[in-house]
Structures are given as C-alpha cells and as structure tokens.
Write an enzyme that holds these catalytic residues in place. Sequence first.
Site, PDB file in Angstrom:
ATOM      1  N   GLY A   3     -24.657  32.789  -3.211  1.00 59.67           N
ATOM      2  CA  GLY A   3     -24.580  34.130  -2.658  1.00 59.67           C
ATOM      3  C   GLY A   3     -24.345  34.161  -1.169  1.00 59.67           C
ATOM      4  N   VAL A  10     -24.522  36.742  -6.031  1.00 60.58           N
ATOM      5  CA  VAL A  10     -25.630  36.906  -6.974  1.00 60.58           C
ATOM      6  C   VAL A  10     -26.713  35.876  -6.664  1.00 60.58           C
ATOM      7  CG1 VAL A  10     -26.287  36.972  -9.419  1.00 60.58           C
ATOM      8  CG2 VAL A  10     -23.960  37.587  -8.751  1.00 60.58           C
ATOM      9  N   VAL A  19     -23.687  32.035  -7.197  1.00 59.45           N
ATOM     10  CA  VAL A  19     -25.035  32.265  -7.684  1.00 59.45           C
ATOM     11  C   VAL A  19     -26.037  31.611  -6.740  1.00 59.45           C
ATOM     12  CG1 VAL A  19     -26.637  31.870  -9.599  1.00 59.45           C
ATOM     13  CG2 VAL A  19     -24.227  32.352 -10.068  1.00 59.45           C
ATOM     14  N   SER A  20     -27.135  32.305  -6.433  1.00 65.47           N
ATOM     15  CA  SER A  20     -28.235  31.777  -5.636  1.00 65.47           C
ATOM     16  C   SER A  20     -27.734  31.422  -4.225  1.00 65.47           C
ATOM     17  CB  SER A  20     -28.882  30.586  -6.347  1.00 65.47           C
ATOM     18  OG  SER A  20     -30.099  30.242  -5.745  1.00 65.47           O
ATOM     19  N   LEU A  21     -27.841  30.170  -3.779  1.00 67.75           N
ATOM     20  CA  LEU A  21     -27.255  29.813  -2.483  1.00 67.75           C
ATOM     21  C   LEU A  21     -25.767  30.136  -2.473  1.00 67.75           C
ATOM     22  CD1 LEU A  21     -27.492  28.527   0.343  1.00 67.75           C
ATOM     23  CD2 LEU A  21     -27.093  26.296  -0.745  1.00 67.75           C
TER      24      LEU A  21
END
Length: 396
Positions: free
Chosen positions: A225, A244, A221-223
């Site tokens: 990703g 994501v 998720v986020s970083l």
Amino acid sequence: MKQIMFTEDPQFWFETLRLFGHASYGGSDFGEVVAAASTVTPGDYDSWHDAYRAMADRLYAEAADAGPVTARDLLLRASTYYFSSEFFLHGDPADPRIASAYDRSVECFRRAGVAEPVEIPYGGTVLRGYFYRAPGAGPKPLLIMHNGFDGSAEECHYMGAAAGAEHGYHVLTFDGPGQPSAIRHDELVFRPDWEHVVTPVVDFALGLDGVDSSRIALLGVSLGGMLAPRAAAFEPRLAAVVAVDGVYDAGAAVTGALPWDRTEIVRRANAPEDPEFDALLAAGREANSTLRWACDHGRYVLGAATDREFVAKYLEYTLEGGVAEKITCPTLVCEAADDLFFAGETETEPRRLYDHLNAPKTLLTFTAEEGADAHCHVGAQRLAAGRIYDWLDRTL
C-alpha cells in the site's frame, strides 16, 4: 475485530484471522485452522510451525489419492498452511524448515492449476508470479497485483487475484525483491524505489495476449500500500492504483513506539553505535509480539544484520518529500478501522496518504460492523475484492 483466540498475542491472532479469511477463495477451512491453532502455544514459534506443518502434510498426503477437484482444493489449503508454518521462523534465515515448507507451498499451489506460472525478466534474473486470464474474446483490463512485507504471490490468489476473472479482468501477480520467491531463491532484498520493480512488470504485461494497454491498474497489499503508490508516481502507463491498505510512511509503525521525533530516530538508527536505542528495541521485543516478529522478519527481507539496522532501512519506505503528490492516475486508498500495524496516533496512514494526493482519489473504509476492520480486511476478503473491482469498473 475482537480477538477470540490468542487474546494475549495480537500477532498470533492476526495471522490466525488471516488464515480464516483465505477460506473465502478456498485457501483454508475454518475448522482446520481452529484445529491447528488450538494446539499452538501463544508466542511459541516452534509450536506454530509444528501445528500448521502437520495440517499441511495431512492434506498433501490425502491429495495423492483424491479426484482432480478434491485434489485441487486440498492442495490449495495445504499451500496456505505450508506457507504459514514457516512464517515466524525468519529470525534464523538458515533454518532448514523455511525452505522445506516454502518450496512445498509453491509446489502445492502450482499443482492446483489455478493460474499460469510466469517469469518476468528483472535485472539479470526473473520475478516469479502468475497470470490469470479472464474468459471471453477481445482485450480485457489487467490488474497487476503484489503483496507486501511478508505475503506471497500465491497468497494474492485469495486477496483479489482469484476474483479477477469473474469480474472480467486479467490478473498478473508477482513477487518483487524482498518477497518470498525473490528473497529465498535469489537473495533479492526489498528496495524502496519500487518503480524500478513495477516498470519491467508493466513491460512484460504489455506483451501478454489480450491485455488492453490503456486499462492497466496496479494493486499493492499491506506494505504494498506504500510500494504501489510509489511506483505509480513514476510509471505513467498505469491507469489506476489501489492501496490495500494505504501507507504514507511505513516507518510510522516503528517511530510511534519510540520517544524521539522522526529526524532523531533516523540519526540514531544510522549511528555506528547506540546502546540506548538497542536496549529500547530489545525491551520492545519482549513486550510486543508484533515488534518481535517484525524485527526478525525485517532483518531477513531487508538484509539487515541487527534490529536497529532494520529500523534504519525501513524508515526509507515513505512517500514523503512530494512523492505522493506526483501520482496522476486515479487512486483508491483502502483503510481498516482497527489496523494492527498502521492505525496512527492522530491520523491513520491511509488518511495521511489520501490527504497528500493531488490525483483523483477515493477513500474506502472497512469497519468492525462488516467484519472487515483488520489490516488488509483479512476477515472479509470477498467483500473487499468486490468493492475494489467495482471501483476499478467505474474508474477504468
């Protein structure tokens, strides 16, 4: 998504929307977030802390006399608000409010009893996380899940882990280096070579009862990703990877705001001194609420003494140099149409990652019409979880 609160402070609005989104799986209640947020002064980190700490304390106290189901629900929401209360305080890692709120957040989550706490052996210590077991007999696919630059293993519950069992998946979440339990308890800072984090997690996962070793997927998720695809490039036991949202070069979130090309920024960020660069960052902090928070938090989780050193270290978080091309497993790249952090001037970071993949790949864009266009689709977490698990069903 249009800002309806904190219209002059995009970072405070994003964190408020993030809290709204956690209501999808019981991590908040809309009215509670509105009540707390309405007392916050834009840009004032202390007022943010005080508002959410007070809300969390009220729910924590109420849970003591509640029935088991009510107590579980109160504790989950209290866990979220405790974590959020210390979110903006990391410019001073010695602030005692950080440990106080974080430790209470983890206590509440564990007392809620929604997942089994686990400790994964890692480099002489452990990575802390949770195992969610899907119902039914027989081997099941496993989704390994981790957060990003600022989220926790507990938060993963609301961003896909809680959805796993009803979709027929075991889920294993964890905090890696730089993430909350690792940085707060063991002072483990982030590392860009994330395969060295994921490989021992996969080793641990293979020892869990009921896991189908041929159907292990990884989601970041986020970083995450960028970190999850980085790990997938070097960990052959993964059957799929989900970003994501997708990130090809995390440093793009910083370099796009600076008046030099990337090579020059790397040189100047790593120079012994650069007053011009330092002045630009200082001015940027004053003008941009997101940069102010990112530098404060980034120094904390990357082990940097200055904002410029944080930038130098953060520029190492990239899939350039042929890394993305090494991924061989099917890859789902999610994209938010209005990403606060990784929109890109000419091409979004998810699309940059997607374009560099040689593996079987899918790009999934979430839009404003769906209420899902914010970073990591925080306003539409059930929609995102459903689409991701459906893709995993088709892929695995």
